[in-house]
Enzyme design. Structure first.
Site, PDB file in Angstrom:
ATOM      1  N   LYS A  26      -6.277  -3.862  -5.281  1.00  0.00           N
ATOM      2  CA  LYS A  26      -6.974  -4.834  -4.425  1.00  0.00           C
ATOM      3  C   LYS A  26      -8.283  -4.329  -3.836  1.00  0.00           C
ATOM      4  O   LYS A  26      -9.242  -5.092  -3.715  1.00  0.00           O
ATOM      5  CB  LYS A  26      -6.044  -5.301  -3.296  1.00  0.00           C
ATOM      6  CG  LYS A  26      -4.924  -6.205  -3.791  1.00  0.00           C
ATOM      7  CD  LYS A  26      -4.111  -6.736  -2.632  1.00  0.00           C
ATOM      8  CE  LYS A  26      -3.038  -7.688  -3.153  1.00  0.00           C
ATOM      9  NZ  LYS A  26      -2.337  -8.367  -2.054  1.00  0.00           N
ATOM     10  N   ASP A  33      -4.425 -13.759   0.763  1.00  0.00           N
ATOM     11  CA  ASP A  33      -3.214 -13.303   1.461  1.00  0.00           C
ATOM     12  C   ASP A  33      -3.158 -13.850   2.883  1.00  0.00           C
ATOM     13  O   ASP A  33      -2.098 -14.231   3.380  1.00  0.00           O
ATOM     14  CB  ASP A  33      -3.148 -11.774   1.494  1.00  0.00           C
ATOM     15  CG  ASP A  33      -2.961 -11.183   0.108  1.00  0.00           C
ATOM     16  OD1 ASP A  33      -2.447 -11.894  -0.776  1.00  0.00           O
ATOM     17  OD2 ASP A  33      -3.338 -10.008  -0.097  1.00  0.00           O
TER      18      ASP A  33
END
Ligand code: ATR
Length: 280
Positions: free
Chosen positions: A71, A108
C-alpha cells in the site's frame, strides 16, 4: 448477459495474496449483476510491484486493489494520487485511466465509516470523544476518517508512542496522543472505541484493555474480522456496548472501487455478507 464489449478485469496485488477474500467478494458482484468479468489474486513480490502495476493497462485491467505489503510503495509509483491517499500515506486501489496512466486512491477510510453507519444506525462522528488504539497503516485511515467526519476529540494510543505522535502530526486534526499505560483510563467518557491493532486477531493474544471506564453507551469497533468476535468485542458486548467487527470495512471499501473501475454502483447485500462470513 453483459452489455459491455469487453471482459471486465480487476484484481488484488499482495504478497502473500491467496488468503485474500477480495476475489470472492468482487466475483460475487460480476455474477450478481450478470457482467462478464473476473477479479483475480495477483501474487506480486515487493520488487516486482512497479512492473506489475505498469502492466495493468496493456493487460486490459480496469485497475486493482493493493494489500500487504504494497500500500505505501504503490503510492510512490502511481501517476496521480488524491489528497486523501497522500495524507494517509497509502493507497488501497489503483484505477487505469484512458491514457494508460494510473490513479491511486485510499478507500479504507470509506469502508470504516460505512461499516459504522451500517452497524450503528444514527451514528454520528461528533457524538463524543473517540479512542483509537494502534498507530499502524489501518489506524491512519481510521483517524483520517474520524477527522474528516467531524470527530472533535480523538485520543490516540499506541504501544510505541512515537508512531502515534507522527501519525497525529501527519493528519493534523484534533488528536491527543496518550501513553500506552493510560489506555484503560482513556476510555472515560468515550463515545467510540476502535481497535486497529492486530491484537485479538486469530493467532494473536487479546488486546490488553480493561473496559471498566468505558460508558455502556459507547460503540466499539474492532477492525479485525477473523475471528468474527474478538475477545475485545465479546467483553464489550457482554457489558452492554454495541459492537461491530471489521468485516463491513472490507465489504464497503470495495464499493467505490467499482465506481471508478466500471462506473457502477454495487451493493453489500445480506447474501454477499453471508458468502464471505462462510469463509471465516
Ligand atoms: P496495519 O497496517 O495492519 O495497521 P501495522 O502497521 O503493522 O499494521 O500496525 C500494527 C499495529 O498493531 C501497531 O499499532 C502496533 O503497535 P506498535 O506500533 O507499537 O508496533 C500494534 N501492535 C502489534 N502488536 C502489538 C502488541 N503486542 N501490543 C500492542 N500493540 C501491538
Amino acid at each position: 448477459m453483459s452489455h459491455h464489449e469487453h471482459f471486465l478485469l480487476a484484481g488484488v496485488m499482495g504478497w502473500p495474496v491467496m488468503h485474500s477474500r477480495s476475489p470472492k467478494l468482487h466475483n460475487y458482484w460480476f455474477e450478481h449483476y450478470e457482467l462478464a468479468g473476473a477479479y483475480v489474486p495477483l501474487a506480486v513480490k515487493p520488487d516486482g510491484l512497479e512492473k506489475a502495476l505498469r502492466a495493468l493497462p496493456a493487460l486490459g485491467f480496469a485497475g486493482c486493489n493493493l494489500t500487504i505489503p504494497h500500500k505505501e510503495q504503490a503510492l510512490r509509483i502511481v501517476d496521480h494520487a488524491d489528497a486523501r491517499a497522500r495524507r494517509i500515506g497509502a493507497i488501497s486501489c489503483v484505477t487505469v485511466n484512458a491514457d494508460g496512466s494510473l490513479t491511486g486512491t485510499n478507500n479504507d477510510w470509506y469502508g470504516f465509516v460505512e461499516n459504522l453507519r451500517e452497524a450503528f444506525p444514527g451514528w454520528w462522528a461528533d457524538a463524543g470523544p473517540a479512542v483509537v488504539i494502534g498507530a499502524g497503516g489501518a489506524s491512519r485511515a481510521v483517524v483520517d476518517a474520524l477527522i474528516h467526519e467531524g470527530t472533535k476529540e480523538i485520543r490516540l494510543i499506541n504501544r510505541t508512542r512515537e508512531r502515534a505522535t507522527s501519525l497525529a502530526h501527519a493528519l493534523d486534526g484534533p488528536v491527543t496522543v496518550l501513553d500506552w499505560d493510560k489506555r484503560h483510563s482513556a476510555l472515560e467518557g468515550a463515545a467510540l472505541l476502535v481497535n486497529t491493532t492486530s491484537q485479538g486477531m486469530v493467532g494473536n493474544p487479546a488486546l490488553d484493555l480493561a473496559l471498566d471506564a468505558l460508558p455502556r453507551t459507547a460503540e466499539v469497533c474492532d477492525i479485525v474480522y477473523i475471528p468474527g468476535e474478538t475477545p475485545l468485542l465479546k467483553a464489550a458486548r457482554e457489558r452492554g456496548n454495541r459492537t461491530v467487527n471489521g468485516l463491513g470495512m472490507l465489504l464497503h471499501q470495495a464499493r467505490p472501487a467499482w465506481r471508478s473501475w466500471f462506473d457502477k454502483d454495487v451493493e453489500v447485500t445480506r447474501e454477499l455478507r453471508a458468502l464471505i462470513e462462510a469463509t471465516i
